[in-house]
Design an enzyme around this catalytic site. Structure first.
Site, PDB file in Angstrom:
ATOM      1  N   ARG A  24      33.939 -12.373   5.791  1.00 36.60           N
ATOM      2  CA  ARG A  24      35.275 -12.716   5.283  1.00 36.60           C
ATOM      3  C   ARG A  24      35.206 -13.892   4.322  1.00 36.60           C
ATOM      4  O   ARG A  24      34.632 -14.940   4.656  1.00 36.60           O
ATOM      5  CB  ARG A  24      36.234 -13.082   6.435  1.00 36.60           C
ATOM      6  N   HIS A  78      22.541 -15.541   1.770  1.00 38.10           N
ATOM      7  CA  HIS A  78      23.014 -14.434   0.938  1.00 38.10           C
ATOM      8  C   HIS A  78      21.815 -13.566   0.554  1.00 38.10           C
ATOM      9  O   HIS A  78      20.788 -14.089   0.114  1.00 38.10           O
ATOM     10  CB  HIS A  78      23.703 -14.984  -0.320  1.00 38.10           C
TER      11      HIS A  78
HETATM   12  N1  NHR Z   1      33.650 -18.107   1.411  1.00 34.81           N
HETATM   13  C1  NHR Z   1      33.575 -19.006   0.421  1.00 34.81           C
HETATM   14  N2  NHR Z   1      34.705 -19.665   0.103  1.00 34.81           N
HETATM   15  N3  NHR Z   1      32.445 -19.266  -0.272  1.00 34.81           N
HETATM   16  C2  NHR Z   1      31.326 -18.582   0.013  1.00 34.81           C
HETATM   17  O1  NHR Z   1      30.236 -18.859  -0.673  1.00 34.81           O
HETATM   18  C3  NHR Z   1      31.333 -17.598   1.031  1.00 34.81           C
HETATM   19  C4  NHR Z   1      32.538 -17.387   1.737  1.00 34.81           C
HETATM   20  C5  NHR Z   1      32.626 -16.428   2.749  1.00 34.81           C
HETATM   21  C6  NHR Z   1      31.528 -15.646   3.042  1.00 34.81           C
HETATM   22  C7  NHR Z   1      29.201 -14.855   2.583  1.00 34.81           C
HETATM   23  C8  NHR Z   1      29.110 -13.889   1.380  1.00 34.81           C
HETATM   24  C9  NHR Z   1      27.730 -13.250   1.281  1.00 34.81           C
HETATM   25  O2  NHR Z   1      26.718 -13.887   1.604  1.00 34.81           O
HETATM   26  C10 NHR Z   1      30.327 -15.818   2.325  1.00 34.81           C
HETATM   27  C11 NHR Z   1      30.220 -16.808   1.351  1.00 34.81           C
HETATM   28  C12 NHR Z   1      32.020 -11.579   2.154  1.00 34.81           C
HETATM   29  C13 NHR Z   1      32.373 -11.143   0.880  1.00 34.81           C
HETATM   30  C14 NHR Z   1      33.553 -10.215   0.692  1.00 34.81           C
HETATM   31  O3  NHR Z   1      33.784  -9.718  -0.394  1.00 34.81           O
HETATM   32  C15 NHR Z   1      31.642 -11.592  -0.202  1.00 34.81           C
HETATM   33  C16 NHR Z   1      30.581 -12.476  -0.021  1.00 34.81           C
HETATM   34  C17 NHR Z   1      30.242 -12.926   1.253  1.00 34.81           C
HETATM   35  C18 NHR Z   1      30.963 -12.454   2.339  1.00 34.81           C
HETATM   36  N4  NHR Z   1      34.352  -9.963   1.776  1.00 34.81           N
HETATM   37  C19 NHR Z   1      35.537  -9.098   1.764  1.00 34.81           C
HETATM   38  C20 NHR Z   1      36.828  -9.923   1.915  1.00 34.81           C
HETATM   39  O4  NHR Z   1      37.868  -9.397   1.484  1.00 34.81           O
HETATM   40  C21 NHR Z   1      35.512  -8.119   2.917  1.00 34.81           C
HETATM   41  C22 NHR Z   1      34.331  -7.216   2.853  1.00 34.81           C
HETATM   42  C23 NHR Z   1      34.056  -6.441   4.142  1.00 34.81           C
HETATM   43  O5  NHR Z   1      34.702  -6.668   5.179  1.00 34.81           O
HETATM   44  O6  NHR Z   1      33.151  -5.596   4.116  1.00 34.81           O
HETATM   45  O7  NHR Z   1      36.816 -11.027   2.501  1.00 34.81           O
HETATM   46  O8  NHR Z   1      27.597 -12.127   0.776  1.00 34.81           O
HETATM   47  C1  GAR Z   2      22.027 -10.346   6.283  1.00 36.85           C
HETATM   48  O1  GAR Z   2      21.138  -9.627   5.472  1.00 36.85           O
HETATM   49  C2  GAR Z   2      22.795 -11.346   5.450  1.00 36.85           C
HETATM   50  O2  GAR Z   2      22.045 -11.903   4.411  1.00 36.85           O
HETATM   51  C3  GAR Z   2      23.884 -10.501   4.894  1.00 36.85           C
HETATM   52  O3  GAR Z   2      24.223  -9.577   5.911  1.00 36.85           O
HETATM   53  C4  GAR Z   2      23.112  -9.402   6.789  1.00 36.85           C
HETATM   54  C5  GAR Z   2      23.561  -9.755   8.169  1.00 36.85           C
HETATM   55  O4  GAR Z   2      22.592  -9.377   9.084  1.00 36.85           O
HETATM   56  N1  GAR Z   2      25.030 -11.271   4.560  1.00 36.85           N
HETATM   57  C6  GAR Z   2      26.006 -10.801   3.845  1.00 36.85           C
HETATM   58  O5  GAR Z   2      25.961  -9.732   3.278  1.00 36.85           O
HETATM   59  C7  GAR Z   2      27.201 -11.709   3.801  1.00 36.85           C
HETATM   60  N2  GAR Z   2      28.209 -11.072   3.044  1.00 36.85           N
HETATM   61  P1  GAR Z   2      22.617  -9.942  10.562  1.00 36.85           P
HETATM   62  O6  GAR Z   2      24.021  -9.721  11.117  1.00 36.85           O
HETATM   63  O7  GAR Z   2      21.601  -9.109  11.269  1.00 36.85           O
HETATM   64  O8  GAR Z   2      22.256 -11.388  10.499  1.00 36.85           O
END
Ligand code: NHR
Ligand code: GAR
Length: 221
Positions: free
Chosen positions: A96, A114
């Site tokens: 999220r 990430h």
């Molecule tokens: N929040 C902020 N403000 N900044 C970051 O750098 C964040 C964050 C929240 C999560 C993880 C990130 C990743 O490593 C993370 C970094 C979710 C989405 C997304 O699009 C994108 C990146 C990451 C996590 N989420 C959708 C949403 O509407 C839902 C997608 C789903 O449920 O499958 O929140 O990749």
């Molecule tokens: C991991 O590969 C992490 O880097 C990625 O999801 C996987 C979680 O695996 N993170 C994201 O994509 C955040 N948006 P895990 O639940 O086994 O740790």
């Protein structure tokens, strides 16, 4: 002599929890001198919740679907973190996007892992995007969490080769092995106070970290 209290971590998850497991194992072995005070999942079905319970860690689900806005969800996360006196927040496959409601109080105290070689491929579907682009390598990056999605200063980055028969799944598995090595290490630096967010960049032991993070080698351990 009494031992100084260890920093209290919260690990935020949405799924499998293999990175959570790596953090649990590192706390147990002493590699990561911290205690996991709390695991939070936004997803009631996350397998990581069972991993936490198996390790005797408090695990709660805060389902984002029960809130009217992202801010209201983040308020609930913040009050849970405060109730458990959490010092540092570890995003481990947390899905999220967070607002300033959570980012501001934990700025400099929150990391994410990430699954790409940032600044390439912020956001979702990183492995498929790397394959589609014909890249020869992929990887994972630990970075400080700021309001800019996947845009906070990188800390540590590990690369893996992309092989001819790779699918998004086979590549994800290869990257995950590296994730489990680099995340406990970066968390240790944060716990030890060696890793500091200084605005647009991060420092380790007072030295600026390059803009794509420190390249991981096993010698860093
Ligand atoms: N929040 C902020 N403000 N900044 C970051 O750098 C964040 C964050 C929240 C999560 C993880 C990130 C990743 O490593 C993370 C970094 C979710 C989405 C997304 O699009 C994108 C990146 C990451 C996590 N989420 C959708 C949403 O509407 C839902 C997608 C789903 O449920 O499958 O929140 O990749
Ligand atoms: C991991 O590969 C992490 O880097 C990625 O999801 C996987 C979680 O695996 N993170 C994201 O994509 C955040 N948006 P895990 O639940 O086994 O740790």
């Amino acid at each position: 002599m009494t031992k100084a209290a260890q920093p209290r971590l919260a690990v935020l998850i949405s799924g499998r929890g293999s990175n959570l497991q790596a953090i649990i194992d590192a706390c147990a072995s002493g590699e990561l001198p911290a205690q996991i005070a709390l695991v939070i999942s936004n997803n009631p079905d996350a397998a990581g919740l069972q991993r936490a319970e198996r390790a005797g860690i408090v695990a709660v689900c805060i389902d984002h679907r029960e809130f009217g806005s992202r801010e209201a969800f983040d308020e609930a996360l913040v009050s849970e973190l405060r109730a458990h006196a959490v010092d540092l927040v570890i995003l481990a496959g947390f899905m999220r996007i967070l607002t300033s409601v959570l980012i501001e109080p934990y700025l400099g105290r929150m990391l994410n892992i990430h699954p790409s070689l940032l600044p390439r491929y912020p956001g979702l579907n990183t492995h498929q995007r790397a394959l589609d682009a014909g890249d020869s390598e992929a990887g994972a990056t630990v970075h400080f969490v700021t309001e800019q999605l996947d845009g906070g200063p990188p800390v540590l980055q590990a690369s893996v080769p992309i092989l001819p028969r790779d699918t998004a799944d086979s590549l994800a598995d290869r990257v995950a092995v590296q994730e489990h090595a680099i995340y406990p290490l970066a968390a240790r630096w944060l716990v030890q106070g060696r890793l500091v967010l200084e605005g647009q960049y991060a420092t380790l032991d007072g030295t600026a970290i390059p803009s794509t993070g420190i390249p991981y080698t096993p010698a860093l351990e």
